[in-house]
Design an enzyme around this catalytic site. Structure first.
Site, short mmCIF file in Angstrom:
data_model
loop_
_atom_site.label_atom_id
_atom_site.label_comp_id
_atom_site.label_asym_id
_atom_site.label_seq_id
_atom_site.Cartn_x
_atom_site.Cartn_y
_atom_site.Cartn_z
N LYS A 211 -8.58 6.00 -19.09
CA LYS A 211 -8.90 6.47 -20.44
C LYS A 211 -7.68 6.36 -21.35
O LYS A 211 -7.19 5.29 -21.59
CB LYS A 211 -9.48 7.89 -20.35
CG LYS A 211 -10.58 8.04 -19.28
CD LYS A 211 -11.77 7.18 -19.63
CE LYS A 211 -12.88 7.06 -18.60
NZ LYS A 211 -12.86 7.66 -17.33
N ARG B 112 0.85 -1.20 0.00
CA ARG B 112 0.00 0.00 0.00
C ARG B 112 0.89 1.25 0.00
O ARG B 112 0.65 2.21 -0.71
CB ARG B 112 -0.97 0.01 1.20
CG ARG B 112 -1.68 1.33 1.37
CD ARG B 112 -2.91 1.30 2.27
NE ARG B 112 -2.80 0.46 3.42
CZ ARG B 112 -2.01 0.70 4.49
NH1 ARG B 112 -1.28 1.79 4.55
NH2 ARG B 112 -1.97 -0.15 5.50
N TYR C 16 -17.09 16.23 -15.71
CA TYR C 16 -17.49 14.83 -15.60
C TYR C 16 -18.48 14.65 -14.44
O TYR C 16 -18.25 15.15 -13.34
CB TYR C 16 -16.22 13.96 -15.39
CG TYR C 16 -16.55 12.54 -15.06
CD1 TYR C 16 -17.32 11.77 -15.94
CD2 TYR C 16 -16.14 11.95 -13.88
CE1 TYR C 16 -17.66 10.46 -15.63
CE2 TYR C 16 -16.46 10.64 -13.57
CZ TYR C 16 -17.22 9.91 -14.45
OH TYR C 16 -17.56 8.61 -14.13
N ASP D 149 -7.87 18.54 -14.51
CA ASP D 149 -8.19 17.19 -14.97
C ASP D 149 -7.77 17.12 -16.43
O ASP D 149 -8.41 17.71 -17.30
CB ASP D 149 -9.69 16.93 -14.78
CG ASP D 149 -10.11 15.51 -15.17
OD1 ASP D 149 -9.39 14.89 -15.97
OD2 ASP D 149 -11.16 15.06 -14.68
N1 PLP Z 1 -12.39 12.76 -15.07
C1 PLP Z 1 -12.90 12.60 -16.30
C2 PLP Z 1 -12.79 13.72 -17.29
C3 PLP Z 1 -13.53 11.41 -16.64
O1 PLP Z 1 -14.06 11.27 -17.87
C4 PLP Z 1 -13.62 10.37 -15.67
C5 PLP Z 1 -14.31 9.11 -15.98
O2 PLP Z 1 -15.02 9.00 -16.95
C6 PLP Z 1 -13.08 10.59 -14.40
C7 PLP Z 1 -12.47 11.78 -14.14
C8 PLP Z 1 -13.17 9.53 -13.33
O3 PLP Z 1 -12.23 8.51 -13.56
P1 PLP Z 1 -12.45 6.98 -13.18
O4 PLP Z 1 -13.66 6.49 -13.95
O5 PLP Z 1 -11.17 6.33 -13.59
O6 PLP Z 1 -12.69 6.92 -11.71
#
Ligand code: PLP
Length: 380
Positions: A196, A47, A99, A171
């Site tokens: 992604k 961890r 998101y 992000d």
């Molecule tokens: N940020 C964006 C722009 C996303 O599209 C996503 C998921 O679709 C996330 C954060 C969250 O990531 P995760 O699904 O890996 O938890």
């Protein structure tokens, strides 16, 4: 090192002193023997740290031009770690179009812990300043935004956060470091859903953070270890493998995204097309300035403008898969209002343009003729 070399070699020298393996071994172990209490070779419990994860964390830091990388068990776990830097009474200013899961953790989890969120249209960054007060600690930027493809000027946002001594988190999931490197533009924290484009093959859920500041890295490392949302070594290996072709994949995502955006714009059954590469996109000039290309994400609304018409299109595609997520080699189509953004109340999401007839495409790296033929038959 240039970017296309960093994806392959960044942070990877001497990864296997035992046998000089080219890829790091998958250290599928929870613990490490100690010669006497506290005497070990740098790892004591997985961890707290694992050599395969460390190789990935160095790679992600390297491609983002950052000093410190941290991997988490999902993108949301990475966001969660950033929010744990805050205390009750603190305030966050966030992009209004973001998101749905980010919106959900902000409003449904952290508001209950006494943190206040302001959702602000940041296409004009001056709007950020209107919400700053003595409790503001963090500005959260997503650019391009999901799913409306708005572009936020990171450098201009950083000038504001630096003036007020606030943290700026970006992000960078949609753009990837191939297209933009927010730390170079003045951001303090880069967050990725590595699920992604970084992973790139729709086979791993993971998140990451990259920072330059040592004390911020130490705080985030403390949270990573204390809260424990870490990825396993096998998944770290897969994302590391994905990163090695990031530059090739994103280049093709951009080429195909461009062709799909132009096809949709000329199709009589399509109304609006959201893609930052169009010269008439409201933030095209900023996209041109801060990104090296425009990515593989394209959103559009149907001419009919109804929920049914959008559902019809996403149900008829054959090469595109109707699915959540994005950024993998295969093309996906999504219906944000009922899928990725269903957690945002209808009146709030419609204010930002996430209407019932909106479709979001993650354009993959298949042959472009097949992708366009597929969309053409679905739209007919
Ligand atoms: N940020 C964006 C722009 C996303 O599209 C996503 C998921 O679709 C996330 C954060 C969250 O990531 P995760 O699904 O890996 O938890």
């Amino acid at each position: 090192m240039k970017f296309n070399t960093k994806t392959i070699h960044g942070g990877q020298h001497n990864i296997d002193p035992a046998y000089n393996s080219v890829m790091p071994p998958i250290y599928q172990t929870t613990t490490y023997g100690q010669s006497s209490p506290g005497e070990h070779k740098g790892f004591e419990y997985s961890r707290s740290g694992n050599p395969t994860r460390a190789a990935l964390e160095r790679s992600i830091a390297s491609i983002e031009n950052g000093d410190y990388g941290l991997a988490f068990s999902s993108g949301l776990a990475a966001i969660d770690a950033v929010l744990k830097l805050l205390k009750p009474g603190d305030e966050v200013i966030s992009t209004s179009d973001l998101y749905g899961g980010s919106y959900r953790i902000f409003t449904r989890i952290y508001e209950d812990f006494g943190i206040k969120f302001h959702f602000v249209g940041m296409e004009n960054v001056a709007n950020i300043e209107k919400f700053i007060n003595e409790n503001t600690k963090l500005v959260w930027v997503e650019t391009p935004t999901n799913p409306m493809m708005n572009i936020i000027d990171i450098k201009a946002a950083a000038a504001i956060t630096q003036k007020h001594n606030l943290l700026l988190a970006v992000d960078n999931t949609f753009a990837t470091p191939y297209l933009q490197t927010p730390l170079d533009l003045g951001a303090d924290i880069i967050m990725h859903s590595a699920t992604k484009y970084l992973g790139g093959h729709s086979d791993v859920v993971m998140g990451s953070l990259v920072v330059n500041d040592k004390s911020l890295a130490q705080k985030l490392y403390f949270i990573q270890n204390a809260s424990g949302a870490v990825p396993g070594p096998q998944d770290c290996f897969l994302v590391l493998r994905g990163i090695k072709t990031l530059h090739l994949r994103v280049q093709r995502h951009c080429e195909n995204g461009r062709a799909v955006a132009h096809f949709l714009k000329s199709n009589s059954n399509v109304d609006k097309v959201y893609w930052p590469g169009f010269e008439d996109h409201p933030n095209h000039q900023i996209a041109k300035k801060q990104m090296s290309d425009y990515g593989g994400m394209v959103s559009f609304t149907t001419k009919e403008g109804t929920l049914e018409s959008a559902i019809n299109v996403v149900s008829r595609v054959k090469i595109f898969t109707l699915a959540e997520s994005l950024g993998g080699v295969e093309s996906l189509a999504g219906h944000p209002a009922s899928m990725t953004h269903a957690s945002i109340p209808k009146k709030d999401r419609e204010k930002t343009g996430v209407v019932d007839s909106l479709i979001r495409l993650s354009v993959g790296i298949e042959d472009i003729d097949d992708l366009i033929a597929d969309l053409a038959q679905a739209l007919e």
